[in-house]
Design a protein around this motif. Structure first.
Motif, PDB file in Angstrom:
ATOM      1  N   ARG A   1       0.836  -1.203   0.000  1.00 32.56           N
ATOM      2  CA  ARG A   1       0.000   0.000   0.000  1.00 32.56           C
ATOM      3  C   ARG A   1       0.879   1.264   0.000  1.00 32.56           C
ATOM      4  N   THR A   2       1.970   1.236   0.760  1.00 35.64           N
ATOM      5  CA  THR A   2       2.875   2.384   0.786  1.00 35.64           C
ATOM      6  C   THR A   2       3.427   2.656  -0.611  1.00 35.64           C
ATOM      7  N   ILE A   3       3.829   1.585  -1.281  1.00 35.26           N
ATOM      8  CA  ILE A   3       4.391   1.705  -2.626  1.00 35.26           C
ATOM      9  C   ILE A   3       3.364   2.296  -3.582  1.00 35.26           C
ATOM     10  N   VAL A   4       2.139   1.785  -3.517  1.00 34.32           N
ATOM     11  CA  VAL A   4       1.077   2.265  -4.407  1.00 34.32           C
ATOM     12  C   VAL A   4       0.818   3.757  -4.178  1.00 34.32           C
ATOM     13  N   ILE A   5       0.729   4.161  -2.899  1.00 28.35           N
ATOM     14  CA  ILE A   5       0.468   5.578  -2.574  1.00 28.35           C
ATOM     15  C   ILE A   5       1.600   6.459  -3.089  1.00 28.35           C
ATOM     16  N   ALA A   6       2.840   6.017  -2.895  1.00 30.10           N
ATOM     17  CA  ALA A   6       3.994   6.803  -3.348  1.00 30.10           C
ATOM     18  C   ALA A   6       3.987   6.956  -4.869  1.00 30.10           C
ATOM     19  N   LEU A   7       3.686   5.876  -5.585  1.00 33.33           N
ATOM     20  CA  LEU A   7       3.648   5.932  -7.050  1.00 33.33           C
ATOM     21  C   LEU A   7       2.520   6.838  -7.537  1.00 33.33           C
ATOM     22  N   LEU A   8       1.354   6.749  -6.893  1.00 40.93           N
ATOM     23  CA  LEU A   8       0.232   7.593  -7.302  1.00 40.93           C
ATOM     24  C   LEU A   8       0.491   9.068  -6.970  1.00 40.93           C
TER      25      LEU A   8
ATOM     26  N   VAL B   1       1.686   1.759 -14.029  1.00 39.73           N
ATOM     27  CA  VAL B   1       1.141   2.198 -15.323  1.00 39.73           C
ATOM     28  C   VAL B   1       0.575   3.610 -15.203  1.00 39.73           C
ATOM     29  N   GLU B   2      -0.159   3.861 -14.116  1.00 37.50           N
ATOM     30  CA  GLU B   2      -0.738   5.185 -13.876  1.00 37.50           C
ATOM     31  C   GLU B   2       0.361   6.239 -13.749  1.00 37.50           C
ATOM     32  N   MET B   3       1.418   5.891 -12.997  1.00 35.43           N
ATOM     33  CA  MET B   3       2.505   6.848 -12.785  1.00 35.43           C
ATOM     34  C   MET B   3       3.181   7.211 -14.103  1.00 35.43           C
ATOM     35  N   TYR B   4       3.565   6.197 -14.868  1.00 38.05           N
ATOM     36  CA  TYR B   4       4.258   6.469 -16.125  1.00 38.05           C
ATOM     37  C   TYR B   4       3.357   7.216 -17.108  1.00 38.05           C
ATOM     38  N   ALA B   5       2.093   6.809 -17.192  1.00 38.08           N
ATOM     39  CA  ALA B   5       1.169   7.457 -18.132  1.00 38.08           C
ATOM     40  C   ALA B   5       0.940   8.915 -17.762  1.00 38.08           C
TER      41      ALA B   5
ATOM     42  N   GLY C   1      -2.256  -4.180  -7.721  1.00 33.83           N
ATOM     43  CA  GLY C   1      -2.227  -2.827  -7.198  1.00 33.83           C
ATOM     44  C   GLY C   1      -0.976  -2.082  -7.607  1.00 33.83           C
ATOM     45  N   ILE C   2       0.185  -2.733  -7.480  1.00 36.34           N
ATOM     46  CA  ILE C   2       1.453  -2.092  -7.829  1.00 36.34           C
ATOM     47  C   ILE C   2       1.557  -1.905  -9.339  1.00 36.34           C
TER      48      ILE C   2
END
Length: 670
Positions: free
Chosen positions: A297-304, A338-342, A332-333
């Motif tokens: 979850r931490t990773i996902v939040i940081a990427l978003l 994908v969201e981050m790069y896009a 999730g990751i």
């Protein structure tokens, strides 16, 4: 609700029903359950299902219960779980509980309640677990009245102080906003030993008061807790963050003696939620420095957060951390990458991550297609759309919204209309207000304003602010003042205090040199207390995110930034650039207008990037802006990309603009 009345009558002397006896163990029961737990895909589960039937084990309650649970939880195939249940003969309490829980956990709340009612009609009485699952659906649907009726029956059945049921009731009342009921039940439970032992009850009530905006009451409860657990600290910090009490949350967090991954993650999420993206990412790396390993979850939040700030360099660092620290690329990751790069304008990297992902769900497909759309890649969006359909996944309304957006940015009216009709007729998806808004945008961008207005008048739902705003923007682009005034009237009827309506109309009048009308609009804004949203931009340089607002002089390099911007503008003039002063609303001298244009936040960000580069080529400059880029800034970016030889990417509120060698990916169609 007849089935509910069956439960609500003749309960005076009723004790909880005895649980049905479970069939004796079969020789293969343990083996089948182990196989079910080990299954990785729906295909594996179906093969096991076939063997269960062949071995005549489908009447075994333990096995079928595990089959339903695995189908709905591990593989997220709720329809398959329903099929298993429907083929079960004489389902008992265990099977009903398994399905009701599965439906609630997968957010099929109405269906969960429906099967609860079916269970009652079948003469099967609920137990403590059934009530807990049912109350979860009740709170999710905000049906407090139904929860209150169930509460009275739980009391009659003697289950009120069962730990699962008690927590579910308090949690339900807190989530539906019936905090007096929640507090009363909480206070009554103080006589039991359970309340003093359970942090769950305290957490539920504290969370409820936070969500209602009563943070002082939440704080009071927190102070009165006999023992404060890590989870409670995190719930209160999260509640304060959601209420915008950032400083108070920070003070509370700093006062924690021991911080674990949950408390760190809560702070990072809270800062990101409050648009404090620089602080959120800084805290993420500080957590790593202090030796606290992040969870998924931490990773996902940081990427978003990187996605929101357009912080590609930081996103790449986090991606490298994921790969070098043994994280599994779960859904999730993968989605967050994908969201981050896009959203950082690197559609190639987004495609690379996406193409390597084996287990793609609808959510992941939709974010990839949307990423292609906002970056102006219609053909890529169509490619992924067709791939998704070929893989057996049906598009939903979100996917169609993405593909329509791609058509809009490419100016392809014919394809946009084709997909709009396909969505309705081939997939029976009713258009939402967002779909209609994109269609209005498609017609409007191409200059077909009458078609856009015709679509609005024939909509199956009432047009809202977004719809009229889309028409208004098109009117401005094509200088149709009469229709713009009509759209403006509609906008102001819907939201008299929204600044966009006034600003758009002022822009149109200014473009037509109707300065008296501009002043009338500005006076109206002032009288109504309407304030224009300031423009701001983010830029990441050397791993640090910096923000600028329009007219910003607060940066410690402010003098150098404005000097650099003047240098860029002067050089651009020599190459043919002329400031497009019609984007300034005031009837002032041309020189003053140029000064006003020079304060736009994306220009300041550009100048800052060039200063930090020390005159060298350090790759693509990436800027994120909260408003739609104006025509003058768009023009200057084109000249700057040619003069510096560097790519410039600007993500505004609508789309990406990729500037290179003096041209833009949007082909000036925006």
């Amino acid at each position: 609700m007849k089935a509910l009345r069956l439960l609500f009558t003749n309960t005076k002397n009723r004790s909880p029903a005895k649980k049905p006896s479970i069939a004796p163990l079969f020789t293969d029961e343990t083996q089948f359950i182990s196989l079910i737990h080990a299954s990785k895909t729906i295909k594996h589960l179906q093969q096991i299902h076939a063997q269960i039937i062949l071995h005549q084990q489908f009447s075994n309650t333990r096995i079928v219960t595990q089959l339903i649970s695995s189908a709905s939880f591990k593989n997220n195939f709720i329809n398959y779980a329903l099929s298993i249940f429907r083929h079960s003969k004489n389902p008992n309490l265990y099977l009903f509980n398994s399905l009701i829980r599965a439906l609630a956990d997968n957010s099929y709340y109405m269906s969960s309640i429906s099967y609860f009612l079916l269970m009652l009609r079948s003469g099967i009485h609920p137990d403590r677990l059934t009530f807990s699952f049912f109350l979860k659906s009740t709170s999710a649907l905000q049906e407090g009245w139904l929860g209150m009726q169930i509460h009275s029956q739980i009391s009659k059945l003697g289950l009120l102080y069962d730990r699962f049921v008690l927590f579910s009731l308090v949690d339900m009342y807190a989530k539906v906003g019936l905090l007096e009921n929640a507090s009363q039940l909480f206070d009554e439970s103080s006589q039991s030993e359970y309340q003093s032992q359970s942090t769950l009850l305290w957490n539920a009530l504290i969370d409820g008061f936070c969500k209602s905006g009563n943070c002082s009451k939440a704080f009071e409860l927190f102070e009165n807790m006999p023992e404060k657990y890590d989870s409670t600290w995190s719930i209160l910090i999260n509640g304060l963050m959601k209420a915008g009490e950032i400083n108070t949350a920070m003070e509370l967090w700093h006062s924690m003696e021991e911080k674990n991954v949950v408390s760190w993650t809560t702070m990072i999420d809270g800062l990101s939620h409050n648009s404090q993206h620089e602080k959120a990412l800084s805290m993420f790396f500080k957590m790593l420095e202090e030796g606290v390993k992040p969870n998924d979850r931490t990773i996902v939040i940081a990427l978003l957060t990187c996605a929101k700030a357009g912080a590609l360099e930081t996103g790449v660092r986090i991606h490298d951390y994921i790969l070098s620290n043994g994280f599994t690329l779960k859904k999730g990751i993968t989605f967050a990458l994908v969201e981050m790069y896009a959203k950082c304008g690197s559609i190639e990297n987004a495609s690379h991550v996406f193409d390597k992902t084996e287990d793609k769900d609808l959510h992941t497909w939709s974010v990839m297609i949307q990423g292609c759309a906002i970056n102006g890649h219609l053909h890529k969006a169509l490619h992924y759309f067709n791939q998704m359909k070929s893989s057996g996944i049906k598009p939903d309304g979100v996917v169609f919204l993405a593909i329509l957006t791609a058509c809009s940015h490419a100016g392809n009216v014919q394809k946009g209309l084709q997909f709009f009709q396909q969505m309705k007729h081939d997939y029976s998806i009713d258009p939402t207000i967002k779909h209609y808004a994109v269609m209005v945008d498609i017609y409007g961008r191409s200059g077909q304003l009458n078609e856009a207005l015709k679509l609005i008048n024939n909509m199956s739902i009432d047009p809202d602010f977004i719809i009229w705003g889309a028409l208004f923007s098109a009117c401005r682009a094509h200088k149709n003042i009469k229709m713009a005034e009509y759209a403006s009237e509609k906008l102001l009827e819907l939201n008299p205090k929204h600044p966009g309506s006034y600003v758009f109309l002022s822009n149109i009048y200014a473009g037509a040199d109707r300065w008296q009308d501009v002043e009338k609009v500005r006076t109206k804004m002032k009288n109504k207390g309407v304030v224009k949203d300031p423009g701001w931009s983010y830029i990441e340089m050397k791993g640090q995110v910096t923000s600028f607002i329009a007219g910003d002089y607060s940066h410690n390099l402010s003098d150098k930034i404005h000097m650099k911007l003047n240098e860029i503008t002067k050089s651009a003039r020599e190459h043919g650039y002329m400031p497009e002063t019609e984007w300034v609303l005031h009837n002032i001298e041309e020189e003053e207008k140029e000064d006003a244009l020079g304060s736009h936040s994306e220009k300041l960000a550009l100048a800052f990037a060039l200063i930090c580069s020390n005159g060298g080529d350090e790759g693509v400059i990436r800027i994120v802006k909260n408003l739609k880029i104006c025509g003058d800034c768009h023009s200057l970016m084109k000249y700057a990309s040619k003069m510096t030889g560097r790519g410039i990417v600007v993500r505004d509120i609508k789309r990406f603009h990729h500037f290179k060698d003096g041209s833009c990916s949007c082909q000036d169609y925006w």
